[in-house]
Design an enzyme around this catalytic site. Structure first.
Site, PDB file in Angstrom:
ATOM      1  N   CYS A  17       0.843  -1.189   0.000  1.00 16.31           N
ATOM      2  CA  CYS A  17       0.000   0.000   0.000  1.00 16.31           C
ATOM      3  C   CYS A  17       0.883   1.246   0.000  1.00 16.31           C
ATOM      4  O   CYS A  17       1.855   1.286   0.750  1.00 16.31           O
ATOM      5  CB  CYS A  17      -0.886  -0.028   1.242  1.00 16.31           C
ATOM      6  SG  CYS A  17      -1.985   1.367   1.398  1.00 16.31           S
ATOM      7  N   PRO A  18       0.608   2.193  -0.845  1.00 13.83           N
ATOM      8  CA  PRO A  18      -0.549   2.397  -1.713  1.00 13.83           C
ATOM      9  C   PRO A  18      -0.329   1.990  -3.166  1.00 13.83           C
ATOM     10  O   PRO A  18      -1.164   2.270  -4.015  1.00 13.83           O
ATOM     11  CB  PRO A  18      -0.757   3.912  -1.629  1.00 13.83           C
ATOM     12  CG  PRO A  18       0.643   4.457  -1.584  1.00 13.83           C
ATOM     13  CD  PRO A  18       1.415   3.431  -0.748  1.00 13.83           C
TER      14      PRO A  18
END
Length: 80
Positions: A17-18
């Protein structure tokens, strides 16, 4: 279960993430409305991030599966 045919497959395995959602956002911009993208990820955060992405933008999350350590999603591009 019926098979979903994807127009595009996006491999985000190994990314955290992201990055998976950023890659998905970049790819979905290139797609035509109604096309389907299959996303393969290994980051458990995608279980939260990808459904939120679909609600916010609005794209349709057709299906999600977890197979071994992979999170697999099929999304249909919405009108936005």
């Amino acid at each position: 279960m019926t098979e979903i045919i994807a127009d595009i497959e996006l491999d985000t395995k190994g990314l955290k993430c992201p990055e998976p959602v950023m890659m998905l956002h970049r790819e979905i911009r290139k797609m035509a409305v109604g096309e389907v993208v299959k996303v393969i990820a290994t980051d458990p955060a995608t279980a939260r991030d990808i459904p939120s992405f679909c609600e916010f933008l609005p794209h349709e999350l057709l299906r999600s599966d977890v197979v071994d350590d992979e999170y697999i999603y099929w999304l249909k591009k919405g009108q936005r």
